[in-house]
Design a protein around this motif. Structure first.
Motif, PDB file in Angstrom:
ATOM      1  N   VAL A 106       0.855  -1.187   0.000  1.00 25.97           N
ATOM      2  CA  VAL A 106       0.000   0.000   0.000  1.00 25.97           C
ATOM      3  C   VAL A 106       0.892   1.237   0.000  1.00 25.97           C
ATOM      4  O   VAL A 106       2.032   1.211   0.473  1.00 25.97           O
ATOM      5  CB  VAL A 106      -0.938   0.013   1.229  1.00 25.97           C
ATOM      6  N   GLY A 107       0.371   2.331  -0.528  1.00 23.04           N
ATOM      7  CA  GLY A 107       1.086   3.603  -0.506  1.00 23.04           C
ATOM      8  C   GLY A 107       2.388   3.543  -1.286  1.00 23.04           C
ATOM      9  O   GLY A 107       2.478   2.984  -2.381  1.00 23.04           O
ATOM     10  N   TRP A 108       3.435   4.145  -0.687  1.00 16.87           N
ATOM     11  CA  TRP A 108       4.738   4.220  -1.361  1.00 16.87           C
ATOM     12  C   TRP A 108       5.392   2.853  -1.487  1.00 16.87           C
ATOM     13  O   TRP A 108       6.253   2.655  -2.343  1.00 16.87           O
ATOM     14  CB  TRP A 108       5.662   5.155  -0.585  1.00 16.87           C
ATOM     15  N   ARG A 110       4.100   0.284  -2.623  1.00 19.56           N
ATOM     16  CA  ARG A 110       3.675  -0.301  -3.892  1.00 19.56           C
ATOM     17  C   ARG A 110       4.623   0.069  -5.026  1.00 19.56           C
ATOM     18  O   ARG A 110       4.758  -0.674  -6.006  1.00 19.56           O
ATOM     19  CB  ARG A 110       2.248   0.188  -4.205  1.00 19.56           C
ATOM     20  N   GLU A 111       5.306   1.211  -4.900  1.00 23.72           N
ATOM     21  CA  GLU A 111       6.218   1.651  -5.946  1.00 23.72           C
ATOM     22  C   GLU A 111       7.598   1.005  -5.826  1.00 23.72           C
ATOM     23  O   GLU A 111       8.383   1.084  -6.771  1.00 23.72           O
ATOM     24  CB  GLU A 111       6.366   3.169  -5.881  1.00 23.72           C
TER      25      GLU A 111
END
Length: 440
Positions: A106-108, A110-111
């Motif tokens: 989730v959020g950062w 995921r990147e």
């Protein structure tokens, strides 16, 4: 792009390693991705441990363990069914943990950690906790920042880790491509490139390690088929006697005995010198860690802020350990290839290498005979052979003679002598006997 073809169960695979080049900017990005993967793995491990603890605290666990393992000489299906229901009830399984890992992206995060990498991390967390539940290993520990993850992988070619479109590097996501440091004189890399061109690539991994205090990265390509063979294997029967510091081999062509990894002895001297230097720096930099007799106090060491000189010594010590491990792996492979050159059916004794570690700690730690037997077994299986282990409790080969007499010998006696007139080296004679033993 069509999905990969279905492979037969148990089909052989081979892993080819190619170094990667990374600019400082790319190295920083790769380091941040590994750090995020470490955090995700620790979270998955926490969930797996909680679910395993809840499963073992369930009253149905005691009931399942009380069910007989064997009924009428066969595994009891009722016991297996009880444990399957327990695992499903508490969500302790490979697929549930992979779903947990996917849900944590989730959020950062995921990147930094992509889908298939997260699924593999969830599977790894399940595997280590499952081994602990089955009593096959100790309780798994969380990965600290200094000892984080060293490899990330995908399940297939549809993940973020793949070969770039031009074939010149490893692509990781949309904007990161690490070029291959291809060695044109290495036949294994040329062979791997040919296998990739033939469509035999299954998946990719990225592995990192420290060399001279700096991170280096390599790409591991998982390929279909068997590895490229540079050595001709024999078809005979081999008797092998492995000791803490020697190895004896008996074949159809003759016999030989050699010191096990003798080239590593000078590296032990270098390691000991660095260890003593680091110990002196420890005593000078943190005298509160030692009592009046000069012994290190029990508990957590307070030597946290090391001097620059001590930091360099610690880096040199880590580099010496790495070089010793690489040299040992090379010597193991060379000896295994020479043994397989005589035959792919190998008989050797089933030994307790942990007992050797307690009795011959430094020698066994430096030479790693158990690791050599594992390497030999893997290479023999790849060549279509087998390493058969003979039970020492029923054979007692180091105490037995060809005439049938059995006589106990102290470890200091390295020559076999019998009243029937046989006199030979103890290790070579044991290798001769184990060669003619039926492993069954």
């Amino acid at each position: 792009m069509s999905r990969a073809r279905k492979r037969p169960k148990g089909a052989p695979t081979v892993v080819s390693t190619i170094p990667l080049r990374a600019t400082p900017t790319q190295a920083k990005e790769v380091g941040s991705r590994f750090e995020c993967a470490r955090l995700l793995y620790n979270a998955c491990l926490r969930v797996a441990l909680d679910r395993a603890g809840a499963m073992r605290a369930d009253p149905a666990w005691e009931q399942a363990t009380s069910v007989p393992r064997v009924v009428a000489g066969k595994p009891n299906p009722a016991r297996a069914q009880a444990f399957r229901e327990l695992r499903a009830r508490h969500g302790f399984g490979e697929w549930p943990l992979q779903s947990v890992a996917s849900g944590l992206r989730v959020g950062w995060l995921r990147e930094k950690v992509f889908a298939q990498e997260a699924q593999v991390l969830g599977k790894r967390a399940y595997d280590v906790v499952n081994r602990w539940v089955l009593g096959q290993s100790g309780r798994p520990r969380f990965k600290g920042k200094g000892h984080g993850l060293h490899s990330l992988a995908c399940n297939d070619l549809y993940g973020a880790l793949r070969i770039s479109a031009d074939g010149g590097g490893l692509q990781w996501g949309a904007g990161l491509v690490l070029p291959f440091a291809f060695d044109h004189s290495n036949p294994y890399q040329w062979w791997a490139a040919a296998q990739v061109g033939a469509g035999r690539l299954r998946s990719c991994r990225i592995v990192r390690g420290r060399v001279r205090g700096r991170w280096v990265y390599v790409a591991q390509l998982v390929l279909d088929g068997r590895p490229l063979s540079r050595y001709q294997v024999g078809g005979g029967l081999v008797g092998l006697d492995v000791g803490p510091s020697t190895v004896a081999v008996v074949t159809d062509q003759g016999a030989w005995k050699e010191t096990f990894c003798a080239e590593l002895d000078h590296k032990a001297v270098e390691l000991r010198r660095l260890q003593r230097r680091l110990d002196r720096q420890h005593r000078a930099g943190s005298p509160a860690c030692f009592d009046d007799a000069g012994r290190h106090r029990k508990g957590v060491c307070s030597w946290r802020e090391r001097s620059k000189r001590a930091g360099r010594t610690q880096a040199s010590l880590a580099e010496a350990h790495r070089r010793l491990a690489e040299h040992r792996r090379s010597l193991h492979g060379n000896l295994a290839n020479r043994v397989l050159g005589q035959g792919t059916t190998i008989h050797t004794e089933k030994l307790s290498y942990r007992a050797w570690q307690r009795r011959f700690g430094r020698s066994v730690g430096r030479r790693a005979p158990g690791m050599f037997v594992a390497t030999l077994s893997r290479k023999a299986a790849s060549a279509g052979g087998i390493v058969a282990l003979v039970n020492t409790r029923t054979t007692r080969l180091s105490q037995r003679c060809v005439c049938g007499a059995v006589q106990r010998k102290p470890l200091s006696q390295r020559t076999h002598r019998c009243g029937c007139g046989v006199e030979a080296d103890r290790d070579v004679f044991a290798a001769l006997l184990v060669r003619h033993v039926d492993p069954r």
